[in-house]
Design a protein around this motif. Sequence first.
Motif, PDB file in Angstrom:
ATOM      1  N   GLU A 110       0.821  -1.206   0.000  1.00  0.00           N
ATOM      2  CA  GLU A 110       0.000   0.000   0.000  1.00  0.00           C
ATOM      3  C   GLU A 110       0.858   1.259   0.000  1.00  0.00           C
ATOM      4  N   PHE A 111       0.232   2.345  -0.449  1.00  0.00           N
ATOM      5  CA  PHE A 111       0.835   3.674  -0.388  1.00  0.00           C
ATOM      6  C   PHE A 111      -0.206   4.634   0.169  1.00  0.00           C
ATOM      7  N   LYS A 112       0.229   5.502   1.079  1.00  0.00           N
ATOM      8  CA  LYS A 112      -0.652   6.547   1.603  1.00  0.00           C
ATOM      9  C   LYS A 112      -0.184   7.877   1.034  1.00  0.00           C
ATOM     10  N   ILE A 113      -1.125   8.637   0.482  1.00  0.00           N
ATOM     11  CA  ILE A 113      -0.801   9.938  -0.092  1.00  0.00           C
ATOM     12  C   ILE A 113      -0.809  10.961   1.045  1.00  0.00           C
ATOM     13  N   TRP A 140       2.645  12.129  -8.700  1.00  0.00           N
ATOM     14  CA  TRP A 140       3.148  10.884  -8.129  1.00  0.00           C
ATOM     15  C   TRP A 140       2.703   9.710  -8.993  1.00  0.00           C
ATOM     16  N   GLY A 141       3.341   8.570  -8.748  1.00  0.00           N
ATOM     17  CA  GLY A 141       2.972   7.332  -9.409  1.00  0.00           C
ATOM     18  C   GLY A 141       3.425   6.157  -8.575  1.00  0.00           C
ATOM     19  N   ILE A 142       2.673   5.053  -8.656  1.00  0.00           N
ATOM     20  CA  ILE A 142       2.982   3.843  -7.890  1.00  0.00           C
ATOM     21  C   ILE A 142       2.686   2.628  -8.746  1.00  0.00           C
ATOM     22  N   GLY A 143       3.425   1.555  -8.500  1.00  0.00           N
ATOM     23  CA  GLY A 143       3.194   0.323  -9.250  1.00  0.00           C
ATOM     24  C   GLY A 143       4.348  -0.638  -9.107  1.00  0.00           C
ATOM     25  N   VAL A 144       4.757  -1.214 -10.245  1.00  0.00           N
ATOM     26  CA  VAL A 144       5.861  -2.164 -10.268  1.00  0.00           C
ATOM     27  C   VAL A 144       6.818  -1.789 -11.397  1.00  0.00           C
ATOM     28  N   GLN A 194      -6.905  10.968  -3.411  1.00  0.00           N
ATOM     29  CA  GLN A 194      -6.690  12.303  -2.848  1.00  0.00           C
ATOM     30  C   GLN A 194      -5.753  12.208  -1.649  1.00  0.00           C
ATOM     31  N   GLU A 195      -5.328  13.364  -1.169  1.00  0.00           N
ATOM     32  CA  GLU A 195      -4.493  13.436   0.023  1.00  0.00           C
ATOM     33  C   GLU A 195      -5.173  12.681   1.167  1.00  0.00           C
ATOM     34  N   GLY A 196      -4.428  11.808   1.833  1.00  0.00           N
ATOM     35  CA  GLY A 196      -4.958  11.009   2.931  1.00  0.00           C
ATOM     36  C   GLY A 196      -5.456   9.637   2.520  1.00  0.00           C
ATOM     37  N   ASP A 197      -5.652   9.411   1.215  1.00  0.00           N
ATOM     38  CA  ASP A 197      -6.146   8.118   0.739  1.00  0.00           C
ATOM     39  C   ASP A 197      -5.056   7.047   0.771  1.00  0.00           C
ATOM     40  N   ILE A 205       4.244  13.776  -1.402  1.00  0.00           N
ATOM     41  CA  ILE A 205       4.885  12.949  -0.370  1.00  0.00           C
ATOM     42  C   ILE A 205       4.031  11.709  -0.207  1.00  0.00           C
ATOM     43  N   LEU A 206       4.643  10.531  -0.330  1.00  0.00           N
ATOM     44  CA  LEU A 206       3.925   9.272  -0.177  1.00  0.00           C
ATOM     45  C   LEU A 206       4.611   8.393   0.856  1.00  0.00           C
ATOM     46  N   ASP A 207       3.817   7.664   1.626  1.00  0.00           N
ATOM     47  CA  ASP A 207       4.318   6.672   2.570  1.00  0.00           C
ATOM     48  C   ASP A 207       4.004   5.286   2.039  1.00  0.00           C
ATOM     49  N   CYS A 208       4.938   4.373   2.215  1.00  0.00           N
ATOM     50  CA  CYS A 208       4.794   2.988   1.761  1.00  0.00           C
ATOM     51  C   CYS A 208       4.462   2.099   2.949  1.00  0.00           C
ATOM     52  N   GLN A 209       3.557   1.167   2.732  1.00  0.00           N
ATOM     53  CA  GLN A 209       3.221   0.144   3.730  1.00  0.00           C
ATOM     54  C   GLN A 209       3.468  -1.207   3.088  1.00  0.00           C
ATOM     55  N   PHE A 210       4.513  -1.874   3.565  1.00  0.00           N
ATOM     56  CA  PHE A 210       4.826  -3.206   3.051  1.00  0.00           C
ATOM     57  C   PHE A 210       4.414  -4.294   4.039  1.00  0.00           C
ATOM     58  N   SER A 211       3.920  -3.899   5.205  1.00  0.00           N
ATOM     59  CA  SER A 211       3.357  -4.801   6.216  1.00  0.00           C
ATOM     60  C   SER A 211       2.473  -3.938   7.124  1.00  0.00           C
TER      61      SER A 211
END
Length: 196
Positions: A68-71, A77-81, A125-128, A170-176
């Motif tokens: 997951e990523f939190k905005i 921005w962009g997210i994926g593989v 959006q921001e916070g999603d 600014i994005l935060d990553c959640q890998f667990s």
Amino acid sequence: MAAMFTCCFGCCGEGGSGHIPLKEMPTVQLNTHHMGTDVVIVKSGRRICGTGGCLANAPLHQNKSYFEFKIQSSGVWGIGVATQKVNLNQVPLGRDTNSLVLRHDGSVYHNNEEKNRLPANSLPQEGDIVGITYDHVEMNLYLNGKNMHCPASGIRGTVYPVVYVDDSAILDCQFSDFYHTPPQGYEKILFEQQIF
């Protein structure tokens, strides 16, 4: 019998502490060795800001991965593989065969081709929280835990989670420890030695 106890206990008592330290499993996080030159990674490898992209430190070896990523702050921005061949200094990603990404405008790009698009009323959006599943064929997107039914495919080879930012994003990553429960059959990214 006494000889067996002497051997077992005697081996541990000669100059050692009597136990073998366990090897700690590495933590999946953003990889500061595979990031753009103007990228800043903070919060123990979980937050990205600046300009450019960054790969995670673990490839997606298992059959079904979720992350997951939190905005935290909107912008570009962009997210994926992506593969390790992706140019992390060139944003937006998705311009070549080395990345498959959801962009901030809701479009999903691979090889400079729009592969899919989120519904106009479902743009992050921001916070999603944006969740991503990947099963070595298809990438799917989730917004705040809801399946967006926006599959995309086409990337080949060993891929890693990727994120890019620009224009104050600014994005935060959640890998667990996810915000939302992964879809059935999907789980957090495992390092190769954890799979076996």
